[in-house]
Write a protein that holds these residues in place. Structure first.
Motif, mmCIF file in Angstrom:
data_model
loop_
_atom_site.group_PDB
_atom_site.id
_atom_site.type_symbol
_atom_site.label_atom_id
_atom_site.label_comp_id
_atom_site.label_asym_id
_atom_site.label_seq_id
_atom_site.Cartn_x
_atom_site.Cartn_y
_atom_site.Cartn_z
ATOM 1 N N UNK A 1 0.820 -1.219 0.000
ATOM 2 C CA UNK A 1 0.000 0.000 0.000
ATOM 3 C C UNK A 1 0.852 1.266 0.000
ATOM 4 N N UNK A 2 2.005 1.214 0.680
ATOM 5 C CA UNK A 2 2.880 2.401 0.707
ATOM 6 C C UNK A 2 3.408 2.706 -0.691
ATOM 7 N N UNK A 3 3.837 1.655 -1.407
ATOM 8 C CA UNK A 3 4.384 1.868 -2.757
ATOM 9 C C UNK A 3 3.306 2.425 -3.690
ATOM 10 N N UNK A 4 2.117 1.846 -3.601
ATOM 11 C CA UNK A 4 1.035 2.320 -4.476
ATOM 12 C C UNK A 4 0.656 3.762 -4.131
ATOM 13 N N UNK A 5 0.648 4.048 -2.833
ATOM 14 C CA UNK A 5 0.310 5.407 -2.387
ATOM 15 C C UNK A 5 1.355 6.397 -2.901
ATOM 16 N N UNK A 6 2.614 5.965 -2.868
ATOM 17 C CA UNK A 6 3.712 6.825 -3.315
ATOM 18 C C UNK A 6 3.606 7.088 -4.828
ATOM 19 N N UNK A 7 3.385 6.007 -5.588
ATOM 20 C CA UNK A 7 3.248 6.163 -7.044
ATOM 21 C C UNK A 7 2.058 7.060 -7.359
ATOM 22 N N UNK A 8 0.970 6.830 -6.647
ATOM 23 C CA UNK A 8 -0.245 7.630 -6.853
ATOM 24 C C UNK A 8 0.030 9.095 -6.508
ATOM 25 N N UNK A 9 0.828 9.323 -5.450
ATOM 26 C CA UNK A 9 1.136 10.687 -5.035
ATOM 27 C C UNK A 9 1.804 11.461 -6.165
ATOM 28 N N UNK A 10 2.786 10.822 -6.819
ATOM 29 C CA UNK A 10 3.531 11.503 -7.885
ATOM 30 C C UNK A 10 2.665 11.703 -9.133
ATOM 31 N N UNK A 11 1.891 10.686 -9.480
ATOM 32 C CA UNK A 11 1.055 10.804 -10.686
ATOM 33 C C UNK A 11 -0.021 11.871 -10.483
ATOM 34 N N UNK A 12 -0.600 11.877 -9.291
ATOM 35 C CA UNK A 12 -1.631 12.877 -9.012
ATOM 36 C C UNK A 12 -1.054 14.292 -8.980
ATOM 37 N N UNK A 13 0.212 14.384 -8.575
ATOM 38 C CA UNK A 13 0.866 15.691 -8.604
ATOM 39 C C UNK A 13 0.907 16.220 -10.033
ATOM 40 N N UNK A 14 1.187 15.319 -10.977
ATOM 41 C CA UNK A 14 1.211 15.711 -12.396
ATOM 42 C C UNK A 14 -0.175 16.171 -12.848
ATOM 43 N N UNK A 15 -1.193 15.393 -12.486
ATOM 44 C CA UNK A 15 -2.560 15.758 -12.879
ATOM 45 C C UNK A 15 -2.919 17.136 -12.343
ATOM 46 N N UNK A 16 -2.623 17.343 -11.061
ATOM 47 C CA UNK A 16 -2.970 18.617 -10.433
ATOM 48 C C UNK A 16 -2.223 19.778 -11.055
#
Lengths: 261, 492
Positions: free
Chosen positions: B221-236
């Motif tokens: 879950x930490x790895x997925x959360x981390x990957x999601x954090x970076x991808x969502x940063x791009x979207x935002x």
């Protein structure tokens, strides 16, 4: 104060200070031996009366703060009670006392940006209230949720007429606080023994914190975990001993004893 | 023109009102304490970090993406990329300013925080990197980068009489637009664009650590959360860039913003980010719900069917709508700025929800011990302060836009073929000397703060070492200005 009296008082203070600051006349092995204070809570002895929590609050000037104080209660309990509210508790079904774990690898010490939380030479996790900036990173980092934030300045509710304990500082609004293992009592005990040129004994520590002193069932024992002969070390070696969330690697120094169902 | 002025005037009035209300709300917070917020005690149904920290993460991520986009645009000799870069830079600085203010109002003792952080901050804490890099690189460094990039335009603007003319003249002092100056600009732009990426990534990693790393959360879950954090940063960040570019087109002078083709390229990038965001949000939620770890499972259920279900499904809906909408635009090849901005706005809402749930949900439902779950919603006071911060940051952006308008005057992407810089040993010596001074200050400050080999909670060896780190970083990022501003040697 008259002059001779003042002179005598000052000479006493200077003498005491010199004794404290110098190692002359102090047992040599005392200075070289690091202490590692910890606590053992015997849940089989605990009667779940809550006296430890009340004694802790009175000793450390933790004023009750409930619904009557303000609409959003953010109560502070240095000694709280863990019960199996939603799922099985590792400490059993009945409410178990849970102070700060004073972890050896404390996440709160690592994350504090300004060094307001630190480890004392005695192995306690201490907090300098005046240095805390109120970022609350330690509250988020603590896996035991044993830290409390002062949302307002301390106010004694009506009905509590006793004056606060002068040995413990009042914490202002905007700082985080937590259990100190009654550090002030520990310091005064060590100082008293040092002034008497004696080594502290295990009996000095066993009931030293207010919670341990107040426990009617003597379920809480405090002492030096590095002393192989201390009662706390003997109890910690019991096959009934367990530490909360040991798998996280925080190395908590509060050890629970739980055997009977 | 008159209509545009009227709209700008109305916007300024609105921003001033919001700033005033936010200021009053913050005074209330200072007066009453954090009792005026919705925060509480972790483990007793409350959260220690709420709206302010969520916004801090949101602004930092958006600023990071905008700045990286601006840096990368320097390598593309493309007018649209250049137009986006011109817009991204000041908006990034605004986002970083808003991030700084958000974290400041979150402190229980803000004045003590500024004092103690500058005197005793320790590199063992991720907060050290957040505040040091935010101040020295994100705000100051980006400002230097932004001014240097627009210096040719500033020199052109300074020819026209205006209120800002003296400042424009001062900033463009000595600029003549010679070939050697343009060559130096190209070299410096490349060096700064690459150099800035490292500290910018550093601050993103620091904020990701604060948002993602939690006690007792397993690695998957930490790895997925981390990957999601970076991808969502791009979207935002890209969504915000689309909105800012659209505003510039609507309110700015002709030629200020990118073309429709530029919006098309931005839309395609947004589509990719949106689809990836949707994937990661679904993946991390599924992993959470199916996890055998009680804390992770409890958190997953709280999102899908529990207390935070409304916010969570709004987030998923936002990403779904954004992805479908952008895919339709791609299918029809109808990339109009308005549609891209609208879908970018939908993505902003989804990203904000994710940041909120990632930070708040774990504090109320991710306990390692069987504490009662809780809930958090910001109070009106917190919302007013947050809106005030946003309004203040945008208000501060307006004079900057007047000082350096978005419309380019001196954009010449292509340098004459075969043109090379003449070796100037004096310039090299001064530039490297300046940078070396910065590195020394940074090194001394960092080593003094870190106290390698000693206890992590000890104070810096030199009091005020964090200031040395900040000054060192500022000196390093000023190297670009030294390199460009030093005049050419006169022949003979």
């Amino acid at each position: 104060m008259s002059d001779p009296l003042r002179r005598r008082f000052l000479s006493m203070v200077a003498g005491a200070a010199a004794l404290v600051t110098s190692h002359a006349g102090y047992p040599k092995n005392q200075a070289s031996k690091p202490r590692r204070f910890g606590m053992v809570i015997d849940l089989d002895r605990c009667v779940h009366c809550g006296a430890c929590g009340i004694a802790c609050s009175m000793e450390n000037n933790v004023f009750p703060m409930g619904e009557t104080s303000h609409p959003h209660a953010r109560p502070i309990h240095w000694m709280d009670f863990l019960s199996s509210s939603t799922e099985a508790s590792p400490l059993g079904e009945k409410p178990a006392p849970i102070p700060c774990m004073h972890c050896e690898e404390a996440p709160c010490v690592q994350i504090c940006p300004v060094g307001a939380t630190y480890r004392t030479p005695e192995g306690l996790v201490a907090q300098i209230w005046d240095r805390c900036i109120g970022c609350r990173a330690c509250m988020v980092a603590c896996p035991y949720s044993r830290r409390y934030y002062n949302f307002t300045n301390p106010t004694r509710p009506p009905g509590i007429a006793t004056s606060p304990n002068p040995e413990v500082a009042l914490r202002p609004a905007g700082v985080v606080e937590k259990c100190t293992f009654c550090h002030h009592r520990l310091r005064s005990t060590l100082l008293r023994r040092r002034l008497a040129n004696e080594l502290p004994r295990d009996e000095d520590f066993r009931q030293l914190p207010a919670c341990a002193q107040a426990c009617p069932a003597e379920a809480i024992t405090f002492g030096d975990l590095n002393d192989p002969d201390s009662q706390v070390t003997q109890l910690a070696r019991s096959p009934r001993s367990l530490r909360l969330l040991e798998h996280l690697g925080t190395k908590p120094k509060v050890i629970y004893l739980r055997g009977r169902a | 023109m008159r209509s545009s002025r009227w709209r700008v005037g109305l916007a300024v009035l609105l921003l001033l009102s919001l700033t005033g209300v936010g200021g009053w709300a913050y005074l209330q917070q200072l007066k009453l304490g954090d009792i005026s917020t919705g925060l509480g005690t972790v483990g007793q149904g409350g959260v220690a970090w709420g709206l302010y920290v969520v916004l801090d993460g949101y602004y930092l991520c958006a600023g990071f993406v905008l700045m990286v986009a601006a840096c990368l645009a320097r390598f593309m000799a493309n007018p649209d990329a250049e137009a986006f870069a011109r817009i991204a830079m000041p908006v990034a600085i605004t986002a970083f300013l808003a991030a700084g203010l958000s974290i400041l109002v979150d402190q229980g003792r803000p004045l003590v925080a500024m004092d103690h952080l500058l005197r005793t901050a320790r590199p063992g804490s991720p907060m050290f990197y957040t505040f040091v890099l935010l101040g020295a690189v994100c705000l100051y460094g980006n400002l230097v980068h932004c001014i240097l990039a627009r210096r040719a335009d500033l020199a052109a603007f300074a020819q026209k009489p205006s209120f800002w003319q003296p400042l424009q003249k001062a900033l463009a002092f000595g600029y003549r637009g010679t070939l050697s100056e343009r060559l130096r600009r190209a070299t410096c732009a490349r060096a700064m664009s690459i150099g800035m990426l490292f500290p910018l990534t550093g601050i993103l990693v620091a904020i990701a650590t604060i948002f993602v790393v939690r006690p007792a959360r397993p690695w998957l879950p930490t790895s997925l959360e981390l990957a999601s954090f970076f991808v969502l940063a791009l979207s935002g960040g890209l969504g915000l860039l689309a909105g800012a570019a659209w505003l510039v087109i609507r309110l700015g002078a002709p030629g200020s913003g990118p073309s429709e083709a530029g919006f098309g390229r931005l839309g395609r990038a947004l589509l990719l980010c949106s689809a990836l965001s949707l994937f990661f949000v679904v993946a991390k939620t599924l992993v959470g719900v199916l996890s055998s770890e009680p804390a992770v499972h409890r958190h997953g259920l709280a999102l899908v069917t529990g207390d935070y279900a409304f916010l969570f499904w709004t987030e998923v809906g936002g990403f779904f709508l954004g992805t479908i909408g952008l895919a339709l635009l791609l299918w029809r090849q109808a990339w109009t700025p308005g549609k891209v901005v609208l879908l970018g706005l939908v993505l902003q809402i989804a990203v904000f929800m994710d940041r909120f749930l990632a930070l708040v949900g774990w504090q109320t439902h991710g306990h390692s011990l069987p504490y009662l779950p809780g809930y958090y919603l910001p109070t009106r006071n917190e919302i007013a302060v947050a809106l005030g911060i946003l309004a203040l940051a945008v208000l501060l952006l307006l004079p900057a836009v007047r000082l350096i308008p978005f419309a380019p005057l001196a954009y010449e992407p292509v340098l004459p073929a075969g043109s090379n810089l003449v070796r100037d040993w004096r310039r090299r010596l001064i530039t490297w000397g300046w940078m070396g001074m910065g590195v020394v200050l940074l090194g001394v400050g960092f080593l003094s703060s870190a106290r390698v080999g000693t206890l992590p909670s000890q104070d810096p060896i030199l009091p005020g070492s964090p200031i040395l780190v900040i000054v060192g970083l500022m000196t390093i990022v000023t190297t670009g200005a030294i390199y460009e501003w030093l005049p050419d040697r006169r022949k003979g």
